[in-house]
Write a protein that holds these residues in place. Structure first.
Motif, mmCIF file in Angstrom:
data_model
loop_
_atom_site.group_PDB
_atom_site.id
_atom_site.type_symbol
_atom_site.label_atom_id
_atom_site.label_comp_id
_atom_site.label_asym_id
_atom_site.label_seq_id
_atom_site.Cartn_x
_atom_site.Cartn_y
_atom_site.Cartn_z
ATOM 1 N N GLU A 179 36.231 71.685 8.948
ATOM 2 C CA GLU A 179 36.403 71.703 7.572
ATOM 3 C C GLU A 179 37.633 70.672 7.039
ATOM 4 O O GLU A 179 38.893 71.045 7.026
ATOM 5 C CB GLU A 179 36.885 73.175 7.181
ATOM 6 N N LEU A 180 37.077 69.420 6.914
ATOM 7 C CA LEU A 180 38.370 68.337 6.889
ATOM 8 C C LEU A 180 39.146 68.447 5.584
ATOM 9 O O LEU A 180 40.402 68.028 5.692
ATOM 10 C CB LEU A 180 37.108 66.986 6.758
ATOM 11 N N SER A 181 38.560 69.114 4.452
ATOM 12 C CA SER A 181 39.372 68.990 3.325
ATOM 13 C C SER A 181 38.935 69.904 2.232
ATOM 14 O O SER A 181 37.443 69.939 2.086
ATOM 15 C CB SER A 181 39.686 67.500 2.789
ATOM 16 N N ASN A 182 39.643 70.710 1.751
ATOM 17 C CA ASN A 182 39.231 71.570 0.639
ATOM 18 C C ASN A 182 39.595 71.021 -0.884
ATOM 19 O O ASN A 182 39.454 71.613 -1.925
ATOM 20 C CB ASN A 182 39.962 73.085 0.722
ATOM 21 N N TYR A 183 39.960 69.530 -0.867
ATOM 22 C CA TYR A 183 40.060 68.864 -2.155
ATOM 23 C C TYR A 183 38.594 68.762 -2.583
ATOM 24 O O TYR A 183 37.665 68.280 -2.111
ATOM 25 C CB TYR A 183 40.829 67.673 -2.121
ATOM 26 N N CYS A 184 38.311 68.907 -3.844
ATOM 27 C CA CYS A 184 36.810 68.665 -4.218
ATOM 28 C C CYS A 184 37.192 68.046 -5.747
ATOM 29 O O CYS A 184 37.692 68.738 -6.831
ATOM 30 C CB CYS A 184 36.133 69.942 -4.214
ATOM 31 N N ALA A 185 36.148 67.144 -5.980
ATOM 32 C CA ALA A 185 36.214 66.862 -7.466
ATOM 33 C C ALA A 185 35.409 67.434 -8.480
ATOM 34 O O ALA A 185 35.267 67.357 -9.611
ATOM 35 C CB ALA A 185 35.696 65.288 -7.425
#
Ligand code: 5AD
Ligand code: SF4
Ligand code: FES
Length: 363
Positions: A55-61
Motif C-alpha cells: 500500500e504505497l500511499s494513502n494520499y488520494c486526489a
C-alpha cells in the motif's frame, strides 16, 4: 420450486438465471459453491496464487463518498512509503516465492507521480531480474502513462469499476469530471489497449444498490471479457459521507454472503479468469478468505506493506492485518489456503489462463 441443478448444468446463463442464483438461500447456495469449486478445479486448478500487496500511499486526489482515505477526510495521517521500503517489501515477497506483487495507492495524476512509479517499476525489475510479476492498482491514468508502465514491465492492472450502473455510480461519487463513469470505463479500455491483463470489480451491498445492479455487474464483466476480478462487501467508514446511510444497509453477513455468491456465479460464467479473495472478505467474516477460495476465488493478496504504515491505509473499518508484519501474514495465510483445500502456487506467476487464451485467439 426453482430447479437450481438444471440452471447449474447449463452452458450459458442468461440474466434471469443469474438473478435466481444470486438470490439463493443459504441452504441452496451450497450447491452453487460446490459447482463453482468444481469449475475452479477444472479450469484454473485448486491452486491459490499470492500477490504481495504494497500500500504505497494513502494520499488520494479523489473523494469517493464511501472511502476512508478520500481527500476530504482529514481524520488520518497521510504517508508515502519510501522507495527503499518498497524495495525491501518486494524483496521479501520475491525471496519467499510470492512471484508477484501489487502496488496500490490512492489516485494521483501528475508527472511527478508517473515518474516515481516508472522509476519504481524499473528498480523492481532490476532487483528481481524481471522474475517478479508486477500488478498496479493506481487508478485512472492516461493511455500514454499506462503504456509507459506496461513497457517498463508491469503486467497486470486492477481498476474497479465499483458499479457498472451509471446512475448508482453517480450516487456513490461526487458529480464532477474527476469522478466520471465514462472516464473510468475509458481507462479500462485504455488498459486493455496498453496490453495489460485487466482486472476490475465492484463493491457489494453499497447504499442504493439492488440485486438487479449486481446482475448487471456480472454481465458487464463477462461482456468486457476481463482477465481478473476483485470484489468485496462494502464496509462502512464513519468518516465518509455515505456513513449516514448505514441504517439502510443489508446486515454485514448478508453483504458477505452475497459477495460469495457473486464470486461463485462469476467463476461459473468466466471459468478461467483470476478472482481475488479480497481483504474486505476477511474483514467481514473471520473465515472470509477461506470461504471465498472455496466458492471460486484463486488469488490472495497478503499484505507486505511495512508494519509502521499499515494502520493508515484504511479504506474501511475493521481492516485485518494492520498489526502484523509481512512474516506473520505469510505464516497465517498458507494455513488458511490449506484449510480451504487448495495448495499455494509458490514461485508461479499465476497469470490468468483467460488472458493467455484471449491472446491466442486474438493472434
Ligand atoms: N468498503 C469496501 N471497499 C471499499 N473500497 C473503498 N472503500 C471501501 C469501503 N468502504 C474499495 C474500492 C476500491 C478499492 C481499492 O477498495 O472498491 O476500488
Ligand atoms: Fe481514492 Fe480509491 Fe478511495 Fe476513491 S476509492 S477515494 S480513488 S483511494
Ligand atoms: Fe495477515 Fe492472517 S493474513 S495475519
Amino acid at each position: 420450486m426453482i430447479n437450481y441443478n438444471e440452471i447449474l448444468e447449463k452452458d450459458e446463463l442468461g440474466r434471469d438465471e443469474i438473478r435466481e442464483l444470486l438470490a439463493m438461500s443459504f441452504e441452496d447456495a451450497k450447491q452453487l459453491f460446490k459447482k463453482a469449486n468444481e469449475v475452479k478445479e477444472k479450469y484454473v486448478d485448486k491452486k491459490t496464487y499470492f500477490r504481495g500487496l504494497v500500500e504505497l500511499s494513502n494520499y488520494c486526489a479523489k473523494n469517493c463518498l464511501y472511502c476512508g482515505i478520500r481527500k476530504d477526510n482529514h481524520d488520518l495521517v497521510r504517508y508515502i512509503v519510501s522507495d527503499e521500503d518498497v524495495l525491501k517489501s518486494v524483496r521479501f515477497a520475491w525471496e519467499n516465492n510470492y512471484a508477484s506483487v501489487v502496488i496500490q495507492s490512492g489516485e494521483l495524476q501528475s508527472p511527478a507521480f508517473t515518474k516515481r512509479i516508472s522509476s519504481l517499476i524499473a528498480q523492481i525489475m532490476e532487483m528481481t531480474k524481471g522474475e517478479i510479476g508486477i500488478t498496479l492498482s493506481l487508478g485512472e491514468q492516461t493511455l500514454d502513462v499506462y503504456k509507459e508502465w506496461r513497457e517498463l514491465g508491469a503486467r497486470r492492472y486492477l481498476l474497479r469499476i465499483e458499479t457498472s450502473n451509471r446512475q448508482l455510480y453517480a450516487k456513490l461519487h461526487p458529480n464532477d469530471e474527476l469522478h466520471d463513469y465514462d472516464r473510468r470505463l475509458q481507462a479500462l479500455r485504455d488498459l486493455r489497449e496498453a496490453g495489460f491483463q485487466v482486472g476490475t470489480g465492484v463493491m457489494i451491498g453499497v447504499p442504493f444498490q439492488i440485486l438487479e445492479h449486481l446482475v448487471d455487474d456480472i454481465i458487464f464483466m463477462r461482456d468486457f471479457d476481463i482477465d481478473m476480478c476483485g470484489m468485496g462487501p462494502y464496509i462502512e467508514h464513519r468518516s465518509t459521507p455515505l456513513f449516514k446511510f448505514s441504517g439502510s444497509l443489508l446486515p454485514l453477513e448478508e453483504r458477505f454472503f452475497l459477495t460469495l455468491k457473486m464470486i461463485a456465479v462469476l467463476r461459473i460464467i468466466m471459468k478461467d479468469i483470476n478472482i481475488a479473495a479480497s481483504t474486505a472478505m476477511q474483514a467481514s467474516d473471520k473465515l472470509g478468505r477461506e470461504k471465498a477460495l472455496y466458492a471460486g476465488a484463486n488469488i490472495i493478496m497478503p499484505n507486505i506493506t511495512p508494519g509502521v504504515y499499515r494502520d493508515f491505509y484504511k479504506l474501511y473499518e475493521n481492516k485485518p492485518c494492520t498489526d502484523e508484519q509481512a512474516e506473520d501474514c505469510l505464516n497465517c495465510i498458507e494455513a488458511r489456503v490449506t484449510l480451504a483445500g487448495d495448495s499455494v502456487g509458490w514461485g508461479e506467476h499465476g497469470d490468468s489462463p483467460h488472458f493467455k487464451n484471449r491472446m491466442n485467439s486474438d493472434n
